[in-house]
Scaffold this motif. Sequence first.
Motif, PDB file in Angstrom:
ATOM      1  N   ALA A  21       0.946  -1.225   0.009  1.00 16.57           N
ATOM      2  CA  ALA A  21      -0.217   0.057  -0.017  1.00 16.57           C
ATOM      3  C   ALA A  21       0.907   1.250   0.084  1.00 16.57           C
ATOM      4  CB  ALA A  21      -1.006   0.004   1.200  1.00 16.57           C
ATOM      5  N   LEU A  22       1.868   1.233   0.539  1.00 18.29           N
ATOM      6  CA  LEU A  22       2.842   2.289   0.936  1.00 18.29           C
ATOM      7  C   LEU A  22       3.641   2.468  -0.762  1.00 18.29           C
ATOM      8  CD1 LEU A  22       4.439   4.610   2.118  1.00 18.29           C
ATOM      9  CD2 LEU A  22       6.364   2.815   2.944  1.00 18.29           C
ATOM     10  N   TYR A  23       4.003   1.353  -1.204  1.00 18.75           N
ATOM     11  CA  TYR A  23       4.714   1.338  -2.465  1.00 18.75           C
ATOM     12  C   TYR A  23       3.847   2.044  -3.521  1.00 18.75           C
ATOM     13  CZ  TYR A  23       7.951  -2.104  -0.061  1.00 18.75           C
ATOM     14  OH  TYR A  23       8.827  -2.621   0.944  1.00 18.75           O
ATOM     15  N   LEU A  24       2.720   1.717  -3.515  1.00 20.35           N
ATOM     16  CA  LEU A  24       1.758   2.149  -4.422  1.00 20.35           C
ATOM     17  C   LEU A  24       1.693   3.903  -4.534  1.00 20.35           C
ATOM     18  CD1 LEU A  24      -1.151  -0.350  -4.827  1.00 20.35           C
ATOM     19  CD2 LEU A  24       0.605   0.091  -6.316  1.00 20.35           C
ATOM     20  N   ARG A  25       1.696   4.233  -3.222  1.00 27.58           N
ATOM     21  CA  ARG A  25       1.472   5.533  -3.170  1.00 27.58           C
ATOM     22  C   ARG A  25       2.593   6.400  -3.359  1.00 27.58           C
ATOM     23  NH1 ARG A  25      -3.105   7.159  -0.477  1.00 27.58           N
ATOM     24  NH2 ARG A  25      -4.316   5.558   0.509  1.00 27.58           N
ATOM     25  N   VAL A  26       3.836   5.864  -3.195  1.00 29.41           N
ATOM     26  CA  VAL A  26       5.283   6.671  -3.418  1.00 29.41           C
ATOM     27  C   VAL A  26       5.720   6.506  -4.864  1.00 29.41           C
ATOM     28  CG1 VAL A  26       5.561   6.349  -0.772  1.00 29.41           C
ATOM     29  CG2 VAL A  26       6.592   4.660  -2.357  1.00 29.41           C
ATOM     30  N   VAL A  27       5.129   5.561  -5.588  1.00 33.15           N
ATOM     31  CA  VAL A  27       5.637   5.594  -6.778  1.00 33.15           C
ATOM     32  C   VAL A  27       6.259   6.832  -7.721  1.00 33.15           C
ATOM     33  CG1 VAL A  27       5.230   4.800  -9.345  1.00 33.15           C
ATOM     34  CG2 VAL A  27       4.855   2.887  -7.619  1.00 33.15           C
ATOM     35  N   PRO A  28       5.181   7.830  -7.640  1.00 34.54           N
ATOM     36  CA  PRO A  28       5.690   9.054  -8.318  1.00 34.54           C
ATOM     37  C   PRO A  28       6.695   9.730  -7.504  1.00 34.54           C
ATOM     38  CG  PRO A  28       3.252   8.953  -8.060  1.00 34.54           C
ATOM     39  CD  PRO A  28       3.799   7.669  -7.283  1.00 34.54           C
ATOM     40  N   TYR A  29       6.863   9.792  -6.346  1.00 36.06           N
ATOM     41  CA  TYR A  29       7.707  10.272  -5.452  1.00 36.06           C
ATOM     42  C   TYR A  29       9.091   9.553  -5.608  1.00 36.06           C
ATOM     43  CZ  TYR A  29       9.814  12.142  -1.111  1.00 36.06           C
ATOM     44  OH  TYR A  29      10.700  12.901  -0.528  1.00 36.06           O
ATOM     45  N   PHE A  30       9.171   8.356  -5.722  1.00 32.51           N
ATOM     46  CA  PHE A  30      10.293   7.480  -5.857  1.00 32.51           C
ATOM     47  C   PHE A  30      10.884   7.948  -7.082  1.00 32.51           C
ATOM     48  CE2 PHE A  30      12.414   3.758  -7.567  1.00 32.51           C
ATOM     49  CZ  PHE A  30      13.454   3.522  -6.286  1.00 32.51           C
ATOM     50  N   LEU A  31      10.173   7.704  -7.978  1.00 35.32           N
ATOM     51  CA  LEU A  31      10.575   8.221  -9.528  1.00 35.32           C
ATOM     52  C   LEU A  31      11.176   9.457  -9.551  1.00 35.32           C
ATOM     53  CD1 LEU A  31       7.776   6.702 -11.757  1.00 35.32           C
ATOM     54  CD2 LEU A  31      10.294   5.808 -11.314  1.00 35.32           C
ATOM     55  N   ALA A  32      10.649  10.709  -9.016  1.00 28.88           N
ATOM     56  CA  ALA A  32      11.126  12.040  -8.835  1.00 28.88           C
ATOM     57  C   ALA A  32      12.361  12.114  -8.127  1.00 28.88           C
ATOM     58  CB  ALA A  32      10.164  12.929  -8.289  1.00 28.88           C
ATOM     59  N   ASN A  33      12.670  11.174  -7.204  1.00 28.38           N
ATOM     60  CA  ASN A  33      14.012  11.004  -6.623  1.00 28.38           C
ATOM     61  C   ASN A  33      14.698   9.702  -6.792  1.00 28.38           C
ATOM     62  OD1 ASN A  33      13.753  13.582  -4.630  1.00 28.38           O
ATOM     63  ND2 ASN A  33      11.612  12.478  -4.620  1.00 28.38           N
ATOM     64  N   LEU A  34      14.646   9.224  -8.007  1.00 35.93           N
ATOM     65  CA  LEU A  34      15.177   7.955  -8.478  1.00 35.93           C
ATOM     66  C   LEU A  34      16.680   7.817  -8.013  1.00 35.93           C
ATOM     67  CD1 LEU A  34      14.742   5.090  -9.625  1.00 35.93           C
ATOM     68  CD2 LEU A  34      15.171   6.140 -11.599  1.00 35.93           C
ATOM     69  N   ARG A  35      17.572   8.927  -8.493  1.00 30.81           N
ATOM     70  CA  ARG A  35      19.084   8.475  -8.322  1.00 30.81           C
ATOM     71  C   ARG A  35      19.220   8.553  -6.766  1.00 30.81           C
ATOM     72  NH1 ARG A  35      23.323  12.195  -7.388  1.00 30.81           N
ATOM     73  NH2 ARG A  35      25.386  11.525  -8.088  1.00 30.81           N
ATOM     74  N   PHE A  36      18.502   9.280  -5.918  1.00 31.33           N
ATOM     75  CA  PHE A  36      18.691   9.391  -4.498  1.00 31.33           C
ATOM     76  C   PHE A  36      18.490   8.159  -4.005  1.00 31.33           C
ATOM     77  CE2 PHE A  36      16.892   9.455  -0.233  1.00 31.33           C
ATOM     78  CZ  PHE A  36      17.896   9.970   0.271  1.00 31.33           C
ATOM     79  N   PHE A  37      17.395   7.609  -4.214  1.00 29.04           N
ATOM     80  CA  PHE A  37      16.892   6.101  -3.689  1.00 29.04           C
ATOM     81  C   PHE A  37      17.575   4.946  -3.978  1.00 29.04           C
ATOM     82  CE2 PHE A  37      12.911   8.376  -2.541  1.00 29.04           C
ATOM     83  CZ  PHE A  37      12.561   8.049  -1.315  1.00 29.04           C
ATOM     84  N   LEU A  38      18.130   4.935  -5.327  1.00 31.79           N
ATOM     85  CA  LEU A  38      18.836   3.830  -5.660  1.00 31.79           C
ATOM     86  C   LEU A  38      20.283   3.955  -4.740  1.00 31.79           C
ATOM     87  CD1 LEU A  38      18.727   4.201  -9.643  1.00 31.79           C
ATOM     88  CD2 LEU A  38      17.569   2.279  -7.873  1.00 31.79           C
ATOM     89  N   HIS A  39      20.854   4.971  -4.817  1.00 27.81           N
ATOM     90  CA  HIS A  39      22.142   5.189  -3.755  1.00 27.81           C
ATOM     91  C   HIS A  39      21.710   4.837  -2.408  1.00 27.81           C
ATOM     92  CE1 HIS A  39      24.957   5.854  -7.043  1.00 27.81           C
ATOM     93  NE2 HIS A  39      23.943   7.009  -7.308  1.00 27.81           N
TER      94      HIS A  39
END
Length: 223
Positions: A21-39
Amino acid sequence: MLNGISVIAFDIDGTLYPSWALYLRVVPYFLANLRFFLHYNKVRKQLHHTAPLPDFYEYQGRLLAKELDCTVDEAKEKINRIVYDGLRPYFTKLKPFSGMQDAIRNMKAAGYRIAILSDFPPAQKGNIWGILSECELVLGSEELGALKPSKYPFGVMAQLLKTEPEHILYVGNSKRCDVRGANNAGMKSAFLLPLWRRVLHRPFPEADISFGSYRQLQDIVLQ
């Protein structure tokens, strides 16, 4: 009490609410900060293998600074802004697992002491879906200096509760961090089964208790 258990402690993420449920909600936020989250995710994996640290946040910042090629202060600011503060609003819209609140309240009413030990800051989740007031102790392992499955945060929790580890049941959804971490610390463990294990009726043999719903956990504990 259940096999000498006097304390029931809970993980938060994926244990009190469904991770999907959290993952579905944060997809746009994750993509907007993709480089940060990968590292950042790479750094967190490393931190799960690190011995207790005198300043977890400083070391975390140093690791991320190397990944992002920035200063330590800049890395720490990004973590605070993107992770700790940035994800906070998403939790206010999440619903907990069905029956979770009633189960915990009923366990406490039956005489069990309730605690929380989470890798991410519990304060990020506000009142933790109404059960904060039921908890005798609420801890974030980051503040203690080591992430699960290190025995250290489990040991500190037992010490603060003034309870021997064998009298604590730890409830979580991660085989490695929650079940093995608690067992290695001398505690009992309860594992929230993923859907495929529920469908195939496959308990996790390393856990003392395997359950598919909070109603089931309550029935096992209060039988």
